[in-house]
Design a protein around this motif. Structure first.
Motif, PDB file in Angstrom:
ATOM      1  N   GLY A  74      18.389  17.070  -6.200  1.00 24.46           N
ATOM      2  CA  GLY A  74      18.894  18.434  -6.336  1.00 24.46           C
ATOM      3  C   GLY A  74      20.408  18.513  -6.310  1.00 24.46           C
ATOM      4  N   LEU A  75      20.921  19.641  -5.808  1.00 23.49           N
ATOM      5  CA  LEU A  75      22.351  19.906  -5.882  1.00 23.49           C
ATOM      6  C   LEU A  75      23.066  19.471  -4.606  1.00 23.49           C
ATOM      7  CD1 LEU A  75      22.324  23.426  -7.575  1.00 23.49           C
ATOM      8  CD2 LEU A  75      22.393  21.166  -8.618  1.00 23.49           C
ATOM      9  N   ASP A  76      22.533  18.483  -3.959  1.00 20.72           N
ATOM     10  CA  ASP A  76      23.067  18.050  -2.669  1.00 20.72           C
ATOM     11  C   ASP A  76      24.059  16.912  -2.893  1.00 20.72           C
ATOM     12  OD1 ASP A  76      23.459  16.953  -0.200  1.00 20.72           O
ATOM     13  OD2 ASP A  76      21.377  16.333   0.087  1.00 20.72           O
ATOM     14  N   ALA A  77      25.327  17.215  -2.628  1.00 19.91           N
ATOM     15  CA  ALA A  77      26.378  16.258  -2.978  1.00 19.91           C
ATOM     16  C   ALA A  77      26.758  15.329  -1.832  1.00 19.91           C
ATOM     17  CB  ALA A  77      27.624  17.021  -3.435  1.00 19.91           C
ATOM     18  N   HIS A  78      26.195  15.536  -0.661  1.00 19.12           N
ATOM     19  CA  HIS A  78      26.640  14.758   0.509  1.00 19.12           C
ATOM     20  C   HIS A  78      26.048  13.352   0.443  1.00 19.12           C
ATOM     21  CE1 HIS A  78      26.807  19.017   1.657  1.00 19.12           C
ATOM     22  NE2 HIS A  78      27.898  18.661   2.297  1.00 19.12           N
ATOM     23  N   ASP A  79      26.857  12.398   0.021  1.00 22.96           N
ATOM     24  CA  ASP A  79      26.290  11.074  -0.222  1.00 22.96           C
ATOM     25  C   ASP A  79      26.760  10.009   0.760  1.00 22.96           C
ATOM     26  OD1 ASP A  79      28.860  10.939  -1.115  1.00 22.96           O
ATOM     27  OD2 ASP A  79      28.396  10.201  -3.106  1.00 22.96           O
ATOM     28  N   ARG A  80      27.468  10.416   1.809  1.00 16.07           N
ATOM     29  CA  ARG A  80      27.920   9.400   2.776  1.00 16.07           C
ATOM     30  C   ARG A  80      26.728   8.659   3.364  1.00 16.07           C
ATOM     31  NH1 ARG A  80      28.532  10.002   8.271  1.00 16.07           N
ATOM     32  NH2 ARG A  80      28.338  12.234   7.951  1.00 16.07           N
ATOM     33  N   GLY A  81      25.746   9.423   3.831  1.00 10.73           N
ATOM     34  CA  GLY A  81      24.569   8.814   4.455  1.00 10.73           C
ATOM     35  C   GLY A  81      23.813   7.928   3.483  1.00 10.73           C
ATOM     36  N   ALA A  82      23.634   8.406   2.258  1.00 14.52           N
ATOM     37  CA  ALA A  82      22.883   7.642   1.265  1.00 14.52           C
ATOM     38  C   ALA A  82      23.568   6.301   1.003  1.00 14.52           C
ATOM     39  CB  ALA A  82      22.767   8.436  -0.035  1.00 14.52           C
ATOM     40  N   LYS A  83      24.892   6.334   0.925  1.00  9.72           N
ATOM     41  CA  LYS A  83      25.621   5.101   0.642  1.00  9.72           C
ATOM     42  C   LYS A  83      25.574   4.144   1.828  1.00  9.72           C
ATOM     43  CE  LYS A  83      28.549   6.670  -3.069  1.00  9.72           C
ATOM     44  NZ  LYS A  83      29.905   6.974  -3.530  1.00  9.72           N
ATOM     45  N   VAL A  84      25.688   4.696   3.018  1.00 12.70           N
ATOM     46  CA  VAL A  84      25.612   3.840   4.211  1.00 12.70           C
ATOM     47  C   VAL A  84      24.230   3.185   4.274  1.00 12.70           C
ATOM     48  CG1 VAL A  84      25.485   3.876   6.735  1.00 12.70           C
ATOM     49  CG2 VAL A  84      27.398   4.995   5.586  1.00 12.70           C
ATOM     50  N   VAL A  85      23.192   3.964   4.022  1.00  9.77           N
ATOM     51  CA  VAL A  85      21.831   3.417   4.066  1.00  9.77           C
ATOM     52  C   VAL A  85      21.647   2.369   2.962  1.00  9.77           C
ATOM     53  CG1 VAL A  85      19.415   3.985   3.660  1.00  9.77           C
ATOM     54  CG2 VAL A  85      20.767   5.371   5.227  1.00  9.77           C
ATOM     55  N   ALA A  86      22.183   2.642   1.778  1.00 10.86           N
ATOM     56  CA  ALA A  86      22.062   1.680   0.677  1.00 10.86           C
ATOM     57  C   ALA A  86      22.689   0.337   1.065  1.00 10.86           C
ATOM     58  CB  ALA A  86      22.728   2.234  -0.586  1.00 10.86           C
ATOM     59  N   ARG A  87      23.854   0.402   1.676  1.00 10.21           N
ATOM     60  CA  ARG A  87      24.504  -0.837   2.100  1.00 10.21           C
ATOM     61  C   ARG A  87      23.712  -1.550   3.176  1.00 10.21           C
ATOM     62  NH1 ARG A  87      30.973  -0.752   2.394  1.00 10.21           N
ATOM     63  NH2 ARG A  87      31.358  -0.058   0.271  1.00 10.21           N
ATOM     64  N   ASP A 103      26.563  28.958  -1.594  1.00 14.72           N
ATOM     65  CA  ASP A 103      25.449  28.012  -1.700  1.00 14.72           C
ATOM     66  C   ASP A 103      25.741  26.992  -2.814  1.00 14.72           C
ATOM     67  OD1 ASP A 103      24.893  29.342  -4.065  1.00 14.72           O
ATOM     68  OD2 ASP A 103      22.896  30.009  -3.483  1.00 14.72           O
ATOM     69  N   MET A 104      24.921  25.939  -2.860  1.00 14.33           N
ATOM     70  CA  MET A 104      25.214  24.857  -3.796  1.00 14.33           C
ATOM     71  C   MET A 104      25.198  25.303  -5.263  1.00 14.33           C
ATOM     72  SD  MET A 104      26.129  22.224  -2.085  1.00 14.33           S
ATOM     73  CE  MET A 104      26.176  20.982  -3.376  1.00 14.33           C
ATOM     74  N   PRO A 105      24.211  26.099  -5.678  1.00 17.41           N
ATOM     75  CA  PRO A 105      24.250  26.514  -7.088  1.00 17.41           C
ATOM     76  C   PRO A 105      25.547  27.242  -7.438  1.00 17.41           C
ATOM     77  CG  PRO A 105      22.090  26.956  -6.156  1.00 17.41           C
ATOM     78  CD  PRO A 105      22.975  26.540  -5.008  1.00 17.41           C
ATOM     79  N   THR A 106      26.048  28.081  -6.536  1.00 20.42           N
ATOM     80  CA  THR A 106      27.296  28.785  -6.805  1.00 20.42           C
ATOM     81  C   THR A 106      28.456  27.789  -6.889  1.00 20.42           C
ATOM     82  OG1 THR A 106      26.418  30.667  -5.590  1.00 20.42           O
ATOM     83  CG2 THR A 106      28.790  30.667  -6.021  1.00 20.42           C
ATOM     84  N   LEU A 107      28.493  26.831  -5.971  1.00 18.43           N
ATOM     85  CA  LEU A 107      29.582  25.849  -5.970  1.00 18.43           C
ATOM     86  C   LEU A 107      29.609  25.030  -7.249  1.00 18.43           C
ATOM     87  CD1 LEU A 107      29.401  24.421  -2.331  1.00 18.43           C
ATOM     88  CD2 LEU A 107      31.029  26.075  -3.249  1.00 18.43           C
ATOM     89  N   LEU A 108      28.423  24.849  -7.844  1.00 17.35           N
ATOM     90  CA  LEU A 108      28.334  23.989  -9.019  1.00 17.35           C
ATOM     91  C   LEU A 108      28.178  24.773 -10.317  1.00 17.35           C
ATOM     92  CD1 LEU A 108      26.152  21.296  -7.309  1.00 17.35           C
ATOM     93  CD2 LEU A 108      28.463  20.970  -8.192  1.00 17.35           C
ATOM     94  N   GLY A 109      28.356  26.098 -10.219  1.00 17.57           N
ATOM     95  CA  GLY A 109      28.379  26.896 -11.433  1.00 17.57           C
ATOM     96  C   GLY A 109      27.020  27.145 -12.075  1.00 17.57           C
ATOM     97  N   GLU A 111      17.482  25.928  -3.467  1.00 17.27           N
ATOM     98  CA  GLU A 111      18.823  25.824  -2.890  1.00 17.27           C
ATOM     99  C   GLU A 111      19.516  27.186  -2.764  1.00 17.27           C
ATOM    100  OE1 GLU A 111      20.342  22.322  -3.051  1.00 17.27           O
ATOM    101  OE2 GLU A 111      19.148  21.383  -4.623  1.00 17.27           O
ATOM    102  N   VAL A 112      18.887  28.228  -3.290  1.00 17.90           N
ATOM    103  CA  VAL A 112      19.545  29.539  -3.321  1.00 17.90           C
ATOM    104  C   VAL A 112      19.715  30.081  -1.895  1.00 17.90           C
ATOM    105  CG1 VAL A 112      19.380  31.923  -4.123  1.00 17.90           C
ATOM    106  CG2 VAL A 112      18.672  30.050  -5.624  1.00 17.90           C
TER     107      VAL A 112
END
Lengths: 374, 132, 535
Positions: free
Chosen positions: B13-26, C92-98, C109-110
């Motif tokens: 989805g629209l979840d950009a927080h990838d610090r954890g994902a990268k740490v786990v990948a390593r 929210d994320m959809p707004t941040l990403l247009g 995510e709304v």
């Protein structure tokens, strides 16, 4: 999934069966042999395109674009991307998918990431068999992206019909340094990231080096001499020979001139009067797709060149010879070693060689004379 | 035979927080796994397809944006539809205690909340992936 | 007599070893006038204002936003009633990403991590009953920042408030998105163009608006050390200054409206030193490198937020204590405004109670501790001055490395920042696992039973998504279609020229074009940025 089910589903075009088959081949499971036996008759149809070049050259992004273009032309595409295995942990991070988002949602594209698993030639040991499976599955084009460690990635040349070397502008010195490893293997050269300064200059430099290598007999002879001076390299390069019919005829696969013949033959300069292939040098910008259509056109052109000049068929024969040779060498060595170990000869002779009472050549002769044959 | 466990580390989805994902990948790589990382902003369909093509043993989803209850079940259904229900699906990240049972009921094998021990994630993965 | 110490090596969050004690030798080259200066004097190491908090307390600005505009509007009014002095909007994320709320990608995510905004109708509700000439509003949004600013200006027009009376901040910092936060949409070049358009438009028409909040927060939260946060953030800042100068602006025309946003982590003295070093470096860079003449261009003004990444889900009440000490560090570091995290944020959006405690934490520091009565009280401490120097040196070394790669954008393309940060993040995680760095309630003093305690957390009703989608579809159905279409067409045309886009965006917003529609015009023209690195 058992072998029978898997084969059945593989024939029906089930991608999960293909994916599992690749896993088995990669892991060398007991089923792998039967899998290869059953699928081998269907191989030999796909156009295998190798993409190699130093790290940071943008290979994955370019592969993504190439796949898109082949799809536009109605071809089905498989991608194999090899990344390095960590020598410390044996693990690997395979991140090429990130750069292939454009095509990966297309059902006409199948992509598999492989770890090099300790193999140093730019691809993994299993890559050839994986390509065979993809070929048998029916993909029209198979794009193989190498690790990209920069050097000694010659193995891609034996696997691929068409090898594309990807470089970037401003590598003048680097090209000088690596040209010995790179100029011979490329059927095509792409100067990627061509929006950067120095792209034209890089194209010119590569063209010049190619021209030097193509000046005719003198150049080839010089190269031949180098190959003779280094028989190890010659053997390795010979293994990469696509079209070494002379080798087959002479019955001596380890002729020291094979590498030169291969490089020359590959580009059609071995026999005067033959149609020749001068590797073209193209500018591409994978980021926005500039130059990609032209690159694909040239890849197809090279395929046609191979087919029209009979090299496609030669490739198959040479490939068969190389595969056989590799397997025979591997298995013969293993058999001799196993027997010599079991008889205690290996330990005994190792000790003698170590304390200088016997030299290694004499020791090897002794092992071979005792354990080679029935 | 040269078996390596393969794990797909993915963000949905629209979840950009990838610090954890990268740490786990390593951490997986350092534990000898082959890790396929597909980057951020992935749809469940794309993650399922990647898991199938790569024939992974484990799909590890990192979620920090709160859409885990929508997107992870979607992914699991897609995997099931394609007969890949033998893949071990793990979830990690910001997942409230009270959502864990819902995810487990959907077929997630293990949920690792904030502050989870990397070694514990590795141990759990080895044990459960190997059991299959 | 033995001088046995508890452990062999003492190092904080950033993994820099510290000595047993610091002496005059550690600050040997320090010259007061050159390196510190009085408060309010160049190079502003001691603060940008002579009186600092004796004149005016820092702005207590709690980030808020969730669900629909109605719910966030109610939270805003609650916070203002509690004595908060500035608003801060989370989207929210959809707004941040247009993406509009009814886009397939928005499903689930709304309204989850912030308020959902699709059209001007949502902004009218969001600021209903809040006079825009009496609050300052911060909006944490980046690629669509221009659209949100235009919506804000459109609401000001409706309220009859002149643009010269409107104040606030948009984050608008795309470089840190490529580096760490990842809420990018477009490639760097058009993104920087949008930013320079905003800078030059507001310089003329919205003089009290802070055009970029150059953010280290996300860089730090992604795992960077304090020195990396400092270096990368200031490098980004210099890149914006260069871009605006290249676009033809005079440095003193826009530099006073640039502001910063730093994280405040656990290592108390390092954090204080970070703020001091940041001011000194920026002042020198602006004056010496960019030739700014206006002292306001030299001053680094900053917002600060306590470190979300330091909060633990285990023994979550401990977070109140962490936040208090981080907030104290920010105040001792001389921040201009501050957000204190709520103790329950490790798991979900904060509850109202938790938000109140977070705000009270700031008020206790301001009213009871006495730290607001003396400016830069730690100046002259051997340790703090040494740390300030050390962080400055580390930052300058990073500037050289970035320069050697051809600047910030090139370094981004080479994944330089991303790799540096990922390395630090992994190292820290390993230190935590082997016990080298101890976190109370996690790898020290853990209490299994307590960790399982059911938390009272704020959840977003799934009906929020449905209601928001209904509203947006109604807006699209009932607006003047011809007007909306022609505004979008005009925006498309202007986007292909070098005209300033702000008036066109404003026209779109006022015609009730949605955020998604506007962003799609640019997606079409400019394409979407993709991160190509693993590390």
């Amino acid at each position: 999934m058992d072998l029978t089910t898997l084969l059945q589903r593989f024939q029906q075009g089930d991608r999960r069966a293909l994916a599992r088959a690749i896993t088995w081949v990669e892991n060398g499971t007991p089923e792998a042999g039967e899998l290869i036996r059953s699928t081998y008759p269907s191989t030999g149809r796909a156009h295998v395109v190798g993409i190699t070049g130093p790290p940071g050259a943008g290979k994955s992004t370019l592969v993504d674009r190439l796949a898109s273009r082949y799809r536009e032309l109605g071809q089905s595409v498989a991608i194999v991307a090899v990344d390095p295995t960590s020598p410390f942990s044996g693990g690997a991070i395979l991140g090429d998918r990130i750069r292939m988002q454009r095509t990966l949602n297309d059902p006409g594209v199948f992509m598999r990431s492989l770890a090099s698993r300790g193999h140093l030639g730019g691809i993994s040991i299993a890559t050839g068999d994986v390509v065979g499976l993809l070929d048998a599955f029916g993909f029209d084009v198979i794009l193989v992206e190498t690790v990209g460690a920069g050097q000694s990635e010659v193995e891609i040349m034996e696997l691929a019909h068409t090898t594309t070397v990807v470089l970037i502008p401003g590598m003048g010195d680097d090209i000088q340094a690596i040209k010995a490893g790179i100029l011979e293997i490329g059927d095509l050269f792409a100067v990627n990231k061509a929006d950067r300064d120095g792209a034209d200059r890089s194209v010119m430099e590569i063209e010049m080096m190619l021209d030097l290598g193509h000046m005719g007999e003198a150049g080839i002879n010089r190269w031949d001499g180098e190959a003779q001076a280094n028989s190890g390299a010659a053997r390795r390069l010979d293994r990469t020979g696509h079209h070494g019919t002379a080798d087959l005829a002479s019955g001596n696969p380890y002729t020291s001139s094979a590498s030169a013949r291969h490089a020359a033959d590959r580009h059609g300069t071995a026999n005067p009067g033959d149609i020749s292939w001068r590797p073209p040098v193209l500018k591409t910008t994978a980021k926005d797709g500039q130059g990609v259509d032209a690159l694909v056109d040239r890849m197809i052109e090279h395929l046609n060149f191979l087919k029209e000049t009979g090299r496609w068929e030669q490739f198959k024969r040479h490939d068969a010879a190389a595969k056989l040779r590799e397997l025979i060498t591997l298995r013969a060595a293993r058999t001799v070693m196993d027997r010599a170990t079991a008889a205690g000869d290996l330990d005994r002779l190792t000790a003698s060689v170590a304390d200088r009472t016997v030299d290694p050549y004499t020791a090897a002769e002794e092992v071979l004379s005792r354990h080679l044959g029935t | 035979m040269n078996r390596k466990l393969r794990v797909l580390v993915a963000k949905l989805g629209l979840d950009a927080h990838d610090r954890g994902a990268k740490v786990v990948a390593r951490a997986y790589r350092d534990a000898g796994f082959e890790v396929i990382y597909t980057g951020i902003y992935q749809r469940p369909e794309a993650v399922a397809e990647a898991a199938i093509q790569e024939d992974v043993d484990v799909v590890a989803i990192s979620s920090l944006a709160g859409a885990h209850l929508t997107l992870i079940p979607q992914l699991i259904h897609l995997l099931k539809d394609q007969g890949a229900d033998d893949m071990l699906v793990l979830a990690g990240g910001v997942i409230p205690e009270e959502d864990i049972s819902a995810l487990l009921a959907e077929g997630v094998a293990g949920v690792f909340g904030p502050g989870s021990d990397l070694d514990e994630i590795i141990r759990f993965t080895r044990e459960h992936a190997a059991a299959k | 007599m033995s001088h046995q110490e508890r452990k062999e090596r003492f190092a904080g969050v950033s993994d820099r070893e510290v000595k047993r004690a610091y002496t005059p030798d550690d600050v040997a080259g320090l010259e007061y006038a050159r390196d510190l200066g009085d408060p309010g004097e160049y190079p502003y190491t001691r603060g940008v204002h002579p009186t600092m908090y004796r004149g005016k307390l820092w702005t207590m600005r709690q980030f808020a936003g969730f669900g629909t505009a109605e719910e966030t509007n109610a939270r805003f009014k609650y916070l203002l009633a509690q004595g908060q002095t500035g608003l801060s909007t989370a989207f929210d994320m959809p707004t941040l990403l247009g993406y509009d709320s009814d886009h397939a990608y928005a499903n689930g995510e709304v309204g989850k991590l912030g308020v959902a905004i699709d059209s001007l109708r949502d902004f009218e509700i969001l600021f209903d009953g809040i006079p825009l000439d009496q609050v300052s509003t911060s909006m944490t949004i980046n690629p669509p920042a221009s659209i949100m600013l235009c919506m804000y200006l459109a609401v000001a027009d409706q309220q009859g408030v002149g643009w010269d009376k409107v104040s606030g901040t948009i984050q608008n910092d795309i470089l840190k998105d490529y580096i760490a936060q990842k809420t990018y949409i477009y490639p760097p070049e058009p993104s920087l163009r949008l930013i320079t358009d905003i800078i030059s438009f507001t310089a003329k028409h919205v003089p009290k608006w802070n055009t970029i909040s150059i953010s280290g927060y996300h860089i730090r939260e992604a795992g960077a050390t304090a020195a990396q946060e400092l270096a990368f953030t200031l490098a980004d800042g210099m890149q914006y200054v260069q871009a605006a100068i290249a676009a033809g602006m005079d440095v003193d025309e826009f530099a006073p409206r640039l502001s910063f946003f730093f994280d405040v982590h656990n290592d108390f003295f390092e954090e204080i030193a970070k703020f001091r070093a940041a001011r000194r470096i920026w002042a020198r860079v602006m004056r010496e490198k960019f030739g700014a003449k206006n002292p306001r261009s030299w001053m680094l003004r900053t917002h600060a937020q306590t470190a979300g990444v330091s909060l633990t889900a285990q023994q979550r009440e401990n977070n109140i204590i962490r936040v208090a000490m981080q907030a104290l560090a920010a105040v001792l570091g001389g921040t201009q405004s501050l957000h204190t995290n709520s103790y329950d944020e490790a798991l979900a959006l904060p509850t109202e109670d938790a938000v109140r405690i977070a705000l009270r934490t700031q008020q206790v520091i301001a009213e009871e501790t006495g730290v607001a009565s003396v400016v830069d009280p730690l100046a002259g401490s051997y340790y703090v001055e040494h740390l300030t120097n050390r962080l400055e040196e580390e930052a300058l070394a990073y500037f050289d490395r970035i320069e050697a790669q051809g600047g910030v954008v090139k370094a981004i393309e080479k994944n330089f920042f991303q790799r540096e940060i990922a390395d630090s993040a992994y190292r820290f995680q390993r230190r935590m696992m082997n016990g080298d760095y101890r976190v109370v309630g996690v790898n020290a003093y853990a209490d299994g039973a307590e960790a399982k305690k059911e938390a009272q957390i704020l959840r977003i009703d799934p009906a929020v998504q449905r209601r928001q989608i209904e509203r947006t579809q109604q807006v699209r159905a009932t607006r003047d279609q011809a007007k909306a279409a022609s505004a979008l067409a005009e925006l498309r045309r202007a986007s292909q020229t070098s005209e300033n886009l702000m008036p066109y965006i404003l026209a779109c917003v006022k015609a009730y074009c949605t955020e998604g529609e506007i962003c799609n015009v640019w997606r079409d023209l400019w394409g979407e940025y993709r991160e190509e690195s693993v590390y």
